[in-house]
Design a protein around this motif. Structure first.
Motif, PDB file in Angstrom:
ATOM      1  N   GLU A   1       4.931  -8.956  -0.065  1.00 47.02           N
ATOM      2  CA  GLU A   1       5.487  -9.516   1.171  1.00 47.02           C
ATOM      3  C   GLU A   1       6.969  -9.182   1.306  1.00 47.02           C
ATOM      4  O   GLU A   1       7.437  -8.773   2.377  1.00 47.02           O
ATOM      5  CB  GLU A   1       5.290 -11.034   1.199  1.00 47.02           C
ATOM      6  N   ILE A   2       7.722  -9.370   0.221  1.00 45.85           N
ATOM      7  CA  ILE A   2       9.153  -9.077   0.272  1.00 45.85           C
ATOM      8  C   ILE A   2       9.388  -7.597   0.509  1.00 45.85           C
ATOM      9  O   ILE A   2      10.274  -7.206   1.282  1.00 45.85           O
ATOM     10  CB  ILE A   2       9.848  -9.541  -1.027  1.00 45.85           C
ATOM     11  N   ALA A   3       8.602  -6.742  -0.137  1.00 44.49           N
ATOM     12  CA  ALA A   3       8.748  -5.300   0.063  1.00 44.49           C
ATOM     13  C   ALA A   3       8.566  -4.939   1.534  1.00 44.49           C
ATOM     14  O   ALA A   3       9.341  -4.146   2.096  1.00 44.49           O
ATOM     15  CB  ALA A   3       7.743  -4.541  -0.803  1.00 44.49           C
ATOM     16  N   ALA A   4       7.551  -5.507   2.164  1.00 49.43           N
ATOM     17  CA  ALA A   4       7.302  -5.222   3.573  1.00 49.43           C
ATOM     18  C   ALA A   4       8.481  -5.643   4.438  1.00 49.43           C
ATOM     19  O   ALA A   4       8.884  -4.930   5.374  1.00 49.43           O
ATOM     20  CB  ALA A   4       6.027  -5.926   4.035  1.00 49.43           C
ATOM     21  N   ASP A   5       9.064  -6.801   4.138  1.00 48.80           N
ATOM     22  CA  ASP A   5      10.217  -7.281   4.903  1.00 48.80           C
ATOM     23  C   ASP A   5      11.416  -6.355   4.733  1.00 48.80           C
ATOM     24  O   ASP A   5      12.104  -6.018   5.705  1.00 48.80           O
ATOM     25  CB  ASP A   5      10.605  -8.693   4.457  1.00 48.80           C
ATOM     26  N   GLU A   6      11.705  -5.944   3.493  1.00 49.28           N
ATOM     27  CA  GLU A   6      12.882  -5.110   3.243  1.00 49.28           C
ATOM     28  C   GLU A   6      12.725  -3.729   3.879  1.00 49.28           C
ATOM     29  O   GLU A   6      13.694  -3.172   4.413  1.00 49.28           O
ATOM     30  CB  GLU A   6      13.131  -4.971   1.733  1.00 49.28           C
ATOM     31  N   ILE A   7      11.536  -3.183   3.833  1.00 45.82           N
ATOM     32  CA  ILE A   7      11.280  -1.897   4.489  1.00 45.82           C
ATOM     33  C   ILE A   7      11.473  -2.042   5.999  1.00 45.82           C
ATOM     34  O   ILE A   7      12.040  -1.162   6.664  1.00 45.82           O
ATOM     35  CB  ILE A   7       9.866  -1.396   4.152  1.00 45.82           C
TER      36      ILE A   7
ATOM     37  N   ILE B   1      -0.093 -13.999  -7.941  1.00 49.65           N
ATOM     38  CA  ILE B   1       0.793 -14.648  -6.975  1.00 49.65           C
ATOM     39  C   ILE B   1       2.118 -13.903  -6.904  1.00 49.65           C
ATOM     40  O   ILE B   1       2.651 -13.645  -5.820  1.00 49.65           O
ATOM     41  CB  ILE B   1       1.014 -16.132  -7.354  1.00 49.65           C
ATOM     42  N   VAL B   2       2.675 -13.534  -8.064  1.00 46.99           N
ATOM     43  CA  VAL B   2       3.910 -12.751  -8.081  1.00 46.99           C
ATOM     44  C   VAL B   2       3.688 -11.413  -7.377  1.00 46.99           C
ATOM     45  O   VAL B   2       4.539 -10.952  -6.606  1.00 46.99           O
ATOM     46  CB  VAL B   2       4.398 -12.528  -9.527  1.00 46.99           C
ATOM     47  N   ALA B   3       2.542 -10.798  -7.615  1.00 51.17           N
ATOM     48  CA  ALA B   3       2.227  -9.521  -6.972  1.00 51.17           C
ATOM     49  C   ALA B   3       2.191  -9.666  -5.454  1.00 51.17           C
ATOM     50  O   ALA B   3       2.721  -8.816  -4.720  1.00 51.17           O
ATOM     51  CB  ALA B   3       0.887  -9.001  -7.478  1.00 51.17           C
ATOM     52  N   GLN B   4       1.600 -10.742  -4.968  1.00 53.23           N
ATOM     53  CA  GLN B   4       1.508 -10.950  -3.522  1.00 53.23           C
ATOM     54  C   GLN B   4       2.882 -11.205  -2.920  1.00 53.23           C
ATOM     55  O   GLN B   4       3.217 -10.672  -1.854  1.00 53.23           O
ATOM     56  CB  GLN B   4       0.572 -12.115  -3.204  1.00 53.23           C
TER      57      GLN B   4
ATOM     58  N   TYR C   1      11.999  -2.691  -4.182  1.00 58.96           N
ATOM     59  CA  TYR C   1      10.726  -3.378  -3.965  1.00 58.96           C
ATOM     60  C   TYR C   1       9.604  -2.390  -3.657  1.00 58.96           C
ATOM     61  O   TYR C   1       8.458  -2.594  -4.083  1.00 58.96           O
ATOM     62  CB  TYR C   1      10.856  -4.387  -2.823  1.00 58.96           C
ATOM     63  N   SER C   2       9.914  -1.334  -2.917  1.00 55.54           N
ATOM     64  CA  SER C   2       8.887  -0.362  -2.587  1.00 55.54           C
ATOM     65  C   SER C   2       8.347   0.322  -3.838  1.00 55.54           C
ATOM     66  O   SER C   2       7.126   0.465  -4.007  1.00 55.54           O
ATOM     67  CB  SER C   2       9.443   0.691  -1.619  1.00 55.54           C
TER      68      SER C   2
ATOM     69  N   ALA D   1       8.900  -3.577 -16.258  1.00 54.34           N
ATOM     70  CA  ALA D   1       8.075  -3.733 -17.458  1.00 54.34           C
ATOM     71  C   ALA D   1       7.016  -4.818 -17.311  1.00 54.34           C
ATOM     72  O   ALA D   1       5.902  -4.675 -17.808  1.00 54.34           O
ATOM     73  CB  ALA D   1       8.962  -4.031 -18.661  1.00 54.34           C
ATOM     74  N   ASN D   2       7.344  -5.922 -16.650  1.00 51.25           N
ATOM     75  CA  ASN D   2       6.425  -7.043 -16.515  1.00 51.25           C
ATOM     76  C   ASN D   2       6.892  -7.964 -15.393  1.00 51.25           C
ATOM     77  O   ASN D   2       7.948  -7.719 -14.780  1.00 51.25           O
ATOM     78  CB  ASN D   2       6.296  -7.816 -17.835  1.00 51.25           C
ATOM     79  N   ASP D   3       6.155  -9.017 -15.161  1.00 47.75           N
ATOM     80  CA  ASP D   3       6.466  -9.933 -14.058  1.00 47.75           C
ATOM     81  C   ASP D   3       7.858 -10.546 -14.203  1.00 47.75           C
ATOM     82  O   ASP D   3       8.640 -10.566 -13.240  1.00 47.75           O
ATOM     83  CB  ASP D   3       5.429 -11.060 -14.001  1.00 47.75           C
ATOM     84  N   ASN D   4       8.156 -11.085 -15.377  1.00 54.90           N
ATOM     85  CA  ASN D   4       9.427 -11.769 -15.556  1.00 54.90           C
ATOM     86  C   ASN D   4      10.610 -10.822 -15.403  1.00 54.90           C
ATOM     87  O   ASN D   4      11.648 -11.172 -14.812  1.00 54.90           O
ATOM     88  CB  ASN D   4       9.477 -12.443 -16.929  1.00 54.90           C
TER      89      ASN D   4
END
Length: 338
Positions: A132-138, A125-128, A90-91, A188-191
């Motif tokens: 959030e998830i990256a911050a939690d995992e870190i 929205i996916v970016a946000q 995620y980071s 590569a992309n959102d999906n």
């Protein structure tokens, strides 16, 4: 978390928990636990009731080396390995960089990260959600390292590469998401990012669910329950976004449901004979399946060894491969033969 506040209070053992601990240690292949019943028999007088003969001194036997039982610290270090993997993925996806050097040192062989890069998100929205998830995992990595103190394991070698030789491509080929010569790049992309996240999130939830009954410290149990809840939120979020994107695409172009099902089936084939992993929709894609549960609405568990089957991408009893090419650090490191 202040390590001086780590409690050592032991929860009252039950027969069920004792059996679960023995099974955990067996499939993890790292330790054996002496049966409590045998210890009690050894301490009891086996003669007739009421008969207490004068004990005869006997030579002190030479101790037989035995493997130490798995401790709470061992279990949390196993979880820390998984958090390293998620946090790095995620980071890199969000920030284009991995964990700081101060957050990857510890006991065992420290490894490097192969692959990983920033995703150019198209959907804000996916970016946000990703941020959030990256911050939690870190934060999970930092928390577990603080709780474990000097016993925290170092980050092992991690492969989160999206190239033809990367672990993501190997996982996608095994699942049939891409052809035997195709490439799966989660950056590569959102999906693609969401599908890459889906590979990890459900595994993390089932791992914490399986480990929770094995913890003896109330403080550690509380911490594990808190992280489990966070991981469950993450998994539900990823599953919800994937369902929404698949549903919006319609049946003509909606391959997301099939891709998710393929990944779910692949995890099921790796982690043993029990088929409990689930996709995000039923046979009719108009019916969502955001929360994978049993008939009682309860999330399922995985043993540590079966979690390693998935992240090592193997059905054999090994100590490395896939996303952890050299294995994980700590005493729990062997996958399950199935």
């Amino acid at each position: 978390m202040d390590t001086t506040n780590i409690l050592t209070q032991v929860l009252e053992a039950s027969d069920r928990r004792r059996d679960e601990r023995r099974n955990f240690l067996r499939v993890a292949g790292q330790a054996t636990v002496a049966a409590g019943g045998l210890s009690l028999l050894a301490a009891c007088d086996n003669g007739p009731k009421g008969f207490n003969p004068t004990p005869t001194p006997t030579p002190t036997p030479t101790p037989t080396p035995t493997s130490a039982p798995v401790s709470d610290g061992d279990i949390l270090n196993f979880a820390l390995n998984l958090e390293y993997l998620e946090a790095q993925f995620y980071s890199f996806a969000v920030y284009g960089t991995g964990l700081p050097a101060s957050q990857v040192t510890g006991v065992g062989t420290q490894g490097a990260v192969t692959g990983g890069r920033k995703v150019t998100f198209e959907d804000p929205i996916v970016a946000q959600y990703a941020r959030e998830i990256a911050a939690d995992e870190i934060a999970h990595v930092a928390y577990l390292r603080t709780a474990l103190g000097s016993a925290a394991v170092a980050m092992p070698a991690i492969n989160i590469d999206g190239s033809a030789t990367g672990a993501f491509t190997a996982a996608a080929r095994a699942a049939g998401v891409v052809s035997s010569t195709g490439v799966f790049d989660p950056y590569a992309n959102d999906n693609a990012f969401l599908l890459g996240a889906f590979i990890f999130e459900d595994v993390g939830v089932s791992a914490y669910k399986g480990a929770a009954p094995l913890l003896t410290s109330k403080t550690y149990l509380d911490a594990a329950a808190g992280i489990l809840a966070a991981e469950a939120y993450h998994a539900g979020l990823i599953r919800t976004i994937l369902y929404g994107k698949g549903f919006a695409a319609g049946t003509a172009t909606g391959s997301i449901f099939d891709q998710v099902r393929m990944i779910s089936d692949a995890r099921d084939s790796l982690d043993g004979s029990v088929e409990d992993d689930q996709g995000i929709a039923g046979a009719d894609s108009s019916i969502s399946n955001i929360v994978p549960t049993d008939g009682s609405g309860i999330a399922y568990s995985r043993s540590a060894a079966n979690v390693l089957n998935i992240v090592y991408l193997t059905k054999s009893a090994t100590v490395g491969g896939g996303f952890f090419p050299n294995g994980v650090n700590g005493s729990i490191k062997t996958s399950n033969a199935n």
